[in-house]
Every structure is written in structure tokens, then in C-alpha cells.
Motif scaffolding. Sequence first.
Motif, PDB file in Angstrom:
ATOM      1  N   ARG A   1       1.161  -0.274  -7.385  1.00  0.00           N
ATOM      2  CA  ARG A   1       0.983   0.660  -6.276  1.00  0.00           C
ATOM      3  C   ARG A   1      -0.255   1.522  -6.478  1.00  0.00           C
ATOM      4  O   ARG A   1      -0.597   1.907  -7.609  1.00  0.00           O
TER       5      ARG A   1
ATOM      6  N   LYS B   1      -0.810   8.098  -5.267  1.00  0.00           N
ATOM      7  CA  LYS B   1      -0.899   9.021  -4.141  1.00  0.00           C
ATOM      8  C   LYS B   1      -0.840  10.471  -4.634  1.00  0.00           C
ATOM      9  O   LYS B   1      -0.170  10.778  -5.616  1.00  0.00           O
TER      10      LYS B   1
ATOM     11  N   GLU C   1       6.150  -2.007  -2.873  1.00  0.00           N
ATOM     12  CA  GLU C   1       5.846  -2.112  -1.443  1.00  0.00           C
ATOM     13  C   GLU C   1       6.509  -1.049  -0.570  1.00  0.00           C
ATOM     14  O   GLU C   1       5.891  -0.570   0.371  1.00  0.00           O
ATOM     15  N   VAL C   2       7.764  -0.695  -0.835  1.00  0.00           N
ATOM     16  CA  VAL C   2       8.498   0.142   0.113  1.00  0.00           C
ATOM     17  C   VAL C   2       8.070   1.602  -0.001  1.00  0.00           C
ATOM     18  O   VAL C   2       7.404   2.012  -0.949  1.00  0.00           O
ATOM     19  N   SER C   3       8.487   2.401   0.981  1.00  0.00           N
ATOM     20  CA  SER C   3       8.099   3.809   1.007  1.00  0.00           C
ATOM     21  C   SER C   3       8.817   4.585  -0.099  1.00  0.00           C
ATOM     22  O   SER C   3       9.941   4.235  -0.491  1.00  0.00           O
TER      23      SER C   3
ATOM     24  N   TYR D   1      12.344   5.649   0.899  1.00  0.00           N
ATOM     25  CA  TYR D   1      13.334   4.579   0.843  1.00  0.00           C
ATOM     26  C   TYR D   1      13.977   4.535  -0.535  1.00  0.00           C
ATOM     27  O   TYR D   1      15.199   4.346  -0.668  1.00  0.00           O
TER      28      TYR D   1
END
Length: 234
Positions: free
Chosen positions: A48, A51, A152-154, A157
Motif C-alpha cells: 500500500r 497515507k 486494496e480495501v479502505s 473497512y
Amino acid sequence: MRKVFVGYTSYQDVVYQVAKHSIERHSKDVKCYPIVRGALEELGVYTREHKESESTEFSITRFLTPWLAGYRGWVLFTDNDVLCLDDINKLFDQADDKYAVMCAKHDHAPSGMTKLDGQLQSSYPRKNWSSVVLWNCGHPKNQFITPDLVNEVSPLYLHRFMWLEDNEIGGFSHEWNWLVDWYEESSAEKPKMLHYTEGGPYFKAYQNCGYASEWLQEYQLLIGRQFTELDIID
């Protein structure tokens, strides 16, 4: 041997070491393992993009716990900014196979904009539920939590356990995830594991936080000398 996976942030090694020391000092047949994002990236397991909203290096990598455990047995994940005050086996003994995960179901809505060392504070449903989690790694629903999915997922989630039904999320007392300066002791409730979720005495801005002396005492047991200004994370 029971396993505890602990989140690891590279510039906060002392925080991890004190958490590990406190858990293993109180508990027989328990071993702590760090979840190190850099190592997982080098192996190509974690891909990932980083962020700014991720307040720690293990904000997302924590969800690799069942994969790291080989999808077998019950293991514990905990943030690094904890201090164990009791035998963690007592928490493991509460594991109930009907649940995929078990956690302290906080109603935590922090009002500040920052936490820890100036990191962005975020608020969302089930805030801090994922900070101390008993994982039933062999539960069928947890087989879906693969590295590919975690990459991949938020984040929401994952942090809100959205791959599970509500009845698949068990609870344990918040005494095992005691949010410092949020919960207050009573004759009926006392912390078994402290969680310095907004910052601990290893940061200059939080040297006078609740239960600071308990963390400093554990640190002194770990290193065999007094805590000094040089040890504090800027």
C-alpha cells in the motif's frame, strides 16, 4: 506458547520494547512479535501507498495478523503504546470460538485534532476497537483477510471489521484496553492493560499524562537505569 503481535513504529522502538517487556514479564508461555512494515514491504507482502492519515506504521499492517499466524489458533494483536499490568493469559482464556474477533467495544469519540507526536486524530464508528484484538485466526471469515485484500480495501473497512456480521464480533472488558485519560478507575473497574492512545510519557508533550509513573517504572525495569530527558521522543 501463546502469541502476541505488537505494532511497531521504527522511530518508537522504546515504546514497543516497554510494551513487550510488560506483557512477557507478567505472563508465562507468551511471546511477543513485532509487526514491522518495512520488513513486510521488502518481502513484497505489503504494498500500500503510505497515507498522511495513517498515524502509525502499523495502522493497516495490523490486519495481517491472521496471515502472520498462519490462520491457526487464537492470537492477540495490540498497539505498541500499551502497558500490561496483569497476566495476558487471563484475556486469552476468554476466547470464544463462536467469534471471529474479540475486542473492547469502546464508545470513543476524541475531541482533539492531533494525538501522539502531532499525528492527525481521526474519529469514526468503532474507534479503537482494532487497537487490542483477540483474533480467532482459524475462523472461516478471517480466511478472507489476505495480504491482497489488506493492500486494496479502505482503512475503514478494516478498522470497523466490515467483513464480519455484528454477532461475529465478541467483546471483552475495556479493562484490557484501558484508554488513558479517557476511563476512570472505580472500585469495580481497574485497568489490566493501559493504552496511551493519545500519547505517553515518552513524548515531551505527554510527560504528565495519566499512569505516567507506571510506564516509567516498567521502562526502568527494562533498561536498569533511570529515565532521562535524552530518552524522550521529540
